[in-house]
Design a protein around this motif. Structure first.
Motif, PDB file in Angstrom:
ATOM      1  N   GLY A 130      -7.609   6.936  -3.831  1.00 43.41           N
ATOM      2  CA  GLY A 130      -7.042   6.901  -2.460  1.00 43.41           C
ATOM      3  C   GLY A 130      -7.015   8.193  -1.659  1.00 43.41           C
ATOM      4  O   GLY A 130      -7.402   9.112  -2.261  1.00 43.41           O
ATOM      5  N   GLY A 131      -6.361   8.308  -0.517  1.00 40.76           N
ATOM      6  CA  GLY A 131      -6.222   9.329   0.402  1.00 40.76           C
ATOM      7  C   GLY A 131      -5.563  10.416  -0.261  1.00 40.76           C
ATOM      8  O   GLY A 131      -5.793  11.722  -0.240  1.00 40.76           O
ATOM      9  N   SER A 132      -4.294  10.140  -1.262  1.00 41.65           N
ATOM     10  CA  SER A 132      -3.555  11.198  -1.696  1.00 41.65           C
ATOM     11  C   SER A 132      -4.466  11.944  -2.960  1.00 41.65           C
ATOM     12  O   SER A 132      -4.392  13.383  -3.007  1.00 41.65           O
ATOM     13  CB  SER A 132      -2.513  10.568  -2.395  1.00 41.65           C
ATOM     14  N   TRP A 147       3.156   1.005   7.191  1.00 40.78           N
ATOM     15  CA  TRP A 147       2.689   2.169   6.727  1.00 40.78           C
ATOM     16  C   TRP A 147       1.125   2.309   7.329  1.00 40.78           C
ATOM     17  O   TRP A 147       0.940   1.885   8.447  1.00 40.78           O
ATOM     18  CB  TRP A 147       2.459   2.024   5.211  1.00 40.78           C
ATOM     19  N   VAL A 148       0.112   2.442   6.440  1.00 46.68           N
ATOM     20  CA  VAL A 148      -1.098   2.638   6.885  1.00 46.68           C
ATOM     21  C   VAL A 148      -2.017   1.814   5.860  1.00 46.68           C
ATOM     22  O   VAL A 148      -2.700   2.254   5.040  1.00 46.68           O
ATOM     23  CB  VAL A 148      -2.027   3.988   7.303  1.00 46.68           C
ATOM     24  N   GLN A 149      -1.912   0.321   5.960  1.00 52.30           N
ATOM     25  CA  GLN A 149      -2.283  -0.388   4.741  1.00 52.30           C
ATOM     26  C   GLN A 149      -3.224  -1.519   5.220  1.00 52.30           C
ATOM     27  O   GLN A 149      -2.964  -2.219   5.880  1.00 52.30           O
ATOM     28  CB  GLN A 149      -1.103  -0.938   4.033  1.00 52.30           C
ATOM     29  N   LEU A 171     -11.497   4.485   2.209  1.00 50.34           N
ATOM     30  CA  LEU A 171     -12.212   3.205   2.476  1.00 50.34           C
ATOM     31  C   LEU A 171     -11.079   1.758   2.384  1.00 50.34           C
ATOM     32  O   LEU A 171     -11.711   0.857   2.777  1.00 50.34           O
ATOM     33  CB  LEU A 171     -13.174   3.004   1.751  1.00 50.34           C
ATOM     34  N   HIS A 172     -10.020   1.988   1.817  1.00 44.96           N
ATOM     35  CA  HIS A 172      -9.045   0.864   2.031  1.00 44.96           C
ATOM     36  C   HIS A 172      -8.147   0.936   2.985  1.00 44.96           C
ATOM     37  O   HIS A 172      -7.083   0.150   3.136  1.00 44.96           O
ATOM     38  CB  HIS A 172      -8.341   0.898   0.624  1.00 44.96           C
ATOM     39  N   LYS A 173      -8.318   1.776   4.241  1.00 48.45           N
ATOM     40  CA  LYS A 173      -7.741   1.489   5.254  1.00 48.45           C
ATOM     41  C   LYS A 173      -8.834   1.097   6.478  1.00 48.45           C
ATOM     42  O   LYS A 173      -8.521  -0.091   6.546  1.00 48.45           O
ATOM     43  CB  LYS A 173      -7.183   2.974   5.480  1.00 48.45           C
ATOM     44  N   TRP A 174      -9.136   2.154   7.004  1.00 49.38           N
ATOM     45  CA  TRP A 174     -10.143   1.517   8.152  1.00 49.38           C
ATOM     46  C   TRP A 174     -11.689   1.007   7.766  1.00 49.38           C
ATOM     47  O   TRP A 174     -12.265   0.694   8.723  1.00 49.38           O
ATOM     48  CB  TRP A 174     -10.135   2.893   9.265  1.00 49.38           C
ATOM     49  N   SER A 210       2.875  13.449   3.137  1.00 52.17           N
ATOM     50  CA  SER A 210       3.649  13.885   1.963  1.00 52.17           C
ATOM     51  C   SER A 210       2.728  14.321   1.055  1.00 52.17           C
ATOM     52  O   SER A 210       3.327  14.942   0.097  1.00 52.17           O
ATOM     53  CB  SER A 210       4.812  13.022   1.682  1.00 52.17           C
ATOM     54  N   CYS A 211       1.548  13.820   0.822  1.00 55.04           N
ATOM     55  CA  CYS A 211       0.777  14.139  -0.220  1.00 55.04           C
ATOM     56  C   CYS A 211       0.257  15.784  -0.424  1.00 55.04           C
ATOM     57  O   CYS A 211      -0.311  16.196  -1.173  1.00 55.04           O
ATOM     58  CB  CYS A 211      -0.649  13.138  -0.274  1.00 55.04           C
ATOM     59  N   GLN A 212       0.345  16.400   0.855  1.00 57.14           N
ATOM     60  CA  GLN A 212       0.077  17.619   0.825  1.00 57.14           C
ATOM     61  C   GLN A 212       1.037  18.593   0.131  1.00 57.14           C
ATOM     62  O   GLN A 212       0.677  19.326  -0.600  1.00 57.14           O
ATOM     63  CB  GLN A 212      -0.219  18.159   2.118  1.00 57.14           C
TER      64      GLN A 212
HETATM   65  C1  LIG Z   1      -2.791  10.593   7.022  1.00 55.55           C
HETATM   66  C2  LIG Z   1      -2.721  10.432   5.548  1.00 55.55           C
HETATM   67  N1  LIG Z   1      -3.048  11.330   4.418  1.00 55.55           N
HETATM   68  C3  LIG Z   1      -2.883  10.584   3.293  1.00 55.55           C
HETATM   69  C4  LIG Z   1      -2.361   9.495   3.122  1.00 55.55           C
HETATM   70  C5  LIG Z   1      -2.520   9.102   1.786  1.00 55.55           C
HETATM   71  O1  LIG Z   1      -3.465   8.155   1.315  1.00 55.55           O
HETATM   72  P1  LIG Z   1      -3.188   6.958   0.123  1.00 55.55           P
HETATM   73  O2  LIG Z   1      -2.011   6.212   0.395  1.00 55.55           O
HETATM   74  O3  LIG Z   1      -4.592   6.332   0.277  1.00 55.55           O
HETATM   75  O4  LIG Z   1      -3.062   7.516  -0.960  1.00 55.55           O
HETATM   76  C6  LIG Z   1      -2.157   8.667   4.251  1.00 55.55           C
HETATM   77  C7  LIG Z   1      -1.678   7.126   3.699  1.00 55.55           C
HETATM   78  O5  LIG Z   1      -1.140   6.529   4.593  1.00 55.55           O
HETATM   79  C8  LIG Z   1      -2.218   9.131   5.247  1.00 55.55           C
HETATM   80  O6  LIG Z   1      -1.654   8.034   6.483  1.00 55.55           O
END
Ligand SMILES: Cc1ncc(COP(=O)(O)O)c(C=O)c1O
Length: 489
Positions: free
Chosen positions: A151-153, A93-95, A304-307, A193-195
């Motif tokens: 997080g990003g979502s 994923w991106v973790q 900030l929990h990714k890169w 998918s969070c969008q």
């Molecule tokens: C491009 C992108 N946007 C949003 C997210 C959602 O971030 P989070 O998993 O921190 O909620 C991710 C998660 O990998 C992502 O890669």
């Protein structure tokens, strides 16, 4: 026990013997330092067995247990089965990886147990300082506002709520129906998918998210975006925002930011950037010019929990216009009114800038780590992750058994094992089997996606512990398992 007796024998959750607990606490710290120190000797993934699952269904006792026993249970049933994102061969994923200093910082933050919403206390100022550092490292306006989120979502959703509420100030009170026509926003087909989640929770419905087609590099096709906006306007709909991706989740593609900004200006749309991981690439010179336009975004979401390698959870939203941000969330209930003096005399409460009231002290780990390592080290690590991806890309291109599935623009590499002439469906099954065996044999844990309906092994590298040799092991593992499966056919 009656109330009188209870008051005579008051208890608390503090230990009976503080010295005893101090010894155990010091042992826990030592154990965790060693755990991270020697993590590369552990398998990247270990499948939890029936024993662990059974243990974790036991009922809670009425009476408490000895802490030493519980710590032993943790070491036996929980600690051996991490997800693996602390390991150098994890790229799923991106973790992000997390770091030792942040472990200590989280302990200090939990000790203070500050609820970071309202009041005069250090944690609110620490969060303000960390947000200030984020603005300056990304070149974002110093007068903008910001908030740390899980997080990003949540950062994306919060940014889009600000966009929606400022499309028409009546929306907060009267709801989106006051607009009298469907509200629409745009993001590329490759968006996260969070969008869609945002469209749904904002009451717009998932059809409100228009998915703009991408080009051969998985970037938004600007001419199509423009046509879609025009068509929606002519149909009497209400476009209000465009989401630009800086690093798509599948392939790491960066949308054409300058053009998207221009279109937003032309059609008076909110310019939101999802830079979950990619925004941080702006720290390094190679990406500075391309990513300069995120400085002009009305709102910018990133993690900030990714890169930035902090442990979960910590994401950030910046909003160019502080007033618009505040107008989207601020309330003044009688129990949250700021005072001239005393504890409630702090800075503007953070709950005026988001949905949450109770919030933890997640800023402290950023505060410790950013200062300890310095930006230069983060720049070097981000660059290192990109260089490792280029190294992996070169190894894939050099092998006749492997096929690169998408351009490597940032830190994501998509590839598969290939057999010329093989049916595409059979190749999908084969590559899925390779991935599962890579995990089961603890070679490495890349993840997966589909690129043009093809099952793809996907490496997302936000790992500060990975070395070049870890990628060699991945390539060798994929080829070995692929060859073996081929010979069994
Ligand atoms: C491009 C992108 N946007 C949003 C997210 C959602 O971030 P989070 O998993 O921190 O909620 C991710 C998660 O990998 C992502 O890669």
């Amino acid at each position: 026990m009656d109330y009188k007796t209870i008051l005579e024998e008051e208890i608390s959750l503090d230990p009976d013997d503080w010295e005893d607990v101090k010894d155990l606490g010091q042992r826990m710290v030592g154990d965790m330092v060693d755990y991270l120190r020697f993590i590369s000797n552990e398998p990247v993934w270990r499948k939890p067995g029936a024993e662990m699952k059974e243990f974790l269904t036991r009922h809670l006792n009425d009476q408490g247990q000895d802490l030493e026993t519980i710590y032993h249970q943790f070491k036996q049933h929980i600690l051996p089965f991490p997800k693996g994102n602390i390991h150098p061969r994890f790229w799923s994923w991106v973790q992000g990886t997390g770091s030792l200093t942040a472990v200590f910082a989280d302990m200090l933050a939990s000790t203070m147990n500050s609820n970071v919403a309202i009041g005069v206390h250090a944690a609110l100022y620490v969060e303000g300082q960390v947000i200030g550092w984020c603005k300056s490292m990304l070149g974002y306006a110093p007068e903008s506002s910001g908030i740390l989120l899980s997080g990003g979502s949540m950062a994306n959703i919060t940014g889009l709520i600000v966009a929606r509420n400022n499309f028409d100030q009546r929306i907060r009170k009267e709801g989106i129906q006051v607009i009298g026509k469907p509200m629409i926003f745009y993001a590329s087909e490759a968006t996260h998918s969070c969008q869609q989640g945002a469209a749904e929770v904002m009451g717009l419905g998932s059809n409100a998210l228009r998915r703009v087609p991408v080009d051969e590099n998985y970037k938004m096709r600007i001419e199509v975006l423009k046509e879609m906006i025009k068509a929606d306007l002519s149909a009497g709909l209400a476009p209000f925002a465009v989401v630009a991706n800086v690093g798509t989740v599948n392939t790491g593609a960066i949308d054409p930011l300058e053009e998207i900004e221009k279109i937003c200006l032309e059609f008076k749309l909110w310019f939101h950037v999802d830079g979950a991981f990619g925004a941080l690439a702006k720290l390094i010179p190679e990406y500075e010019a391309q990513l300069k336009f995120i400085e002009n975004a009305d709102s910018l979401a990133f993690d900030l929990h990714k890169w930035m390698y902090l442990p979960y959870e910590i994401g950030c939203l910046l909003v160019k216009d502080k007033t618009k941000h505040r107008l989207s969330f601020a309330q003044q209930p009688e129990y949250l009114i700021s005072h001239e003096r005393g504890l409630p005399a702090g800075p503007d409460p953070i709950n005026n800038y988001g949905m949450e009231l109770s919030r933890g002290f997640k800023a402290l780990k950023a505060w410790f780590c950013f200062q300890e390592h310095g930006l230069e080290k983060y720049r070097r690590l981000i660059r290192q992750n990109i260089a490792q991806c280029k190294y992996l890309e070169a190894a894939i291109l050099a092998s006749p058994s492997l096929e690169l599935m998408a351009p490597v623009e940032l830190n994501i590499v998509c590839f598969r094992y290939t057999i010329p002439g093989m049916d595409p469906e059979d190749l999908n099954v084969l590559n899925k089997e390779i991935l599962m065996r890579l995990h089961e044999q603890a070679v490495a844990t890349p993840s997966y996606t589909f690129i043009k309906n093809n099952y793809t092994i996907r490496v997302a590298n936000v790992n500060h512990r990975s070395k070049k040799t870890d990628f060699d092991a991945l390539v060798a593992g994929v080829i070995r398992i692929g060859d073996q499966l081929r010979s069994e056919r």
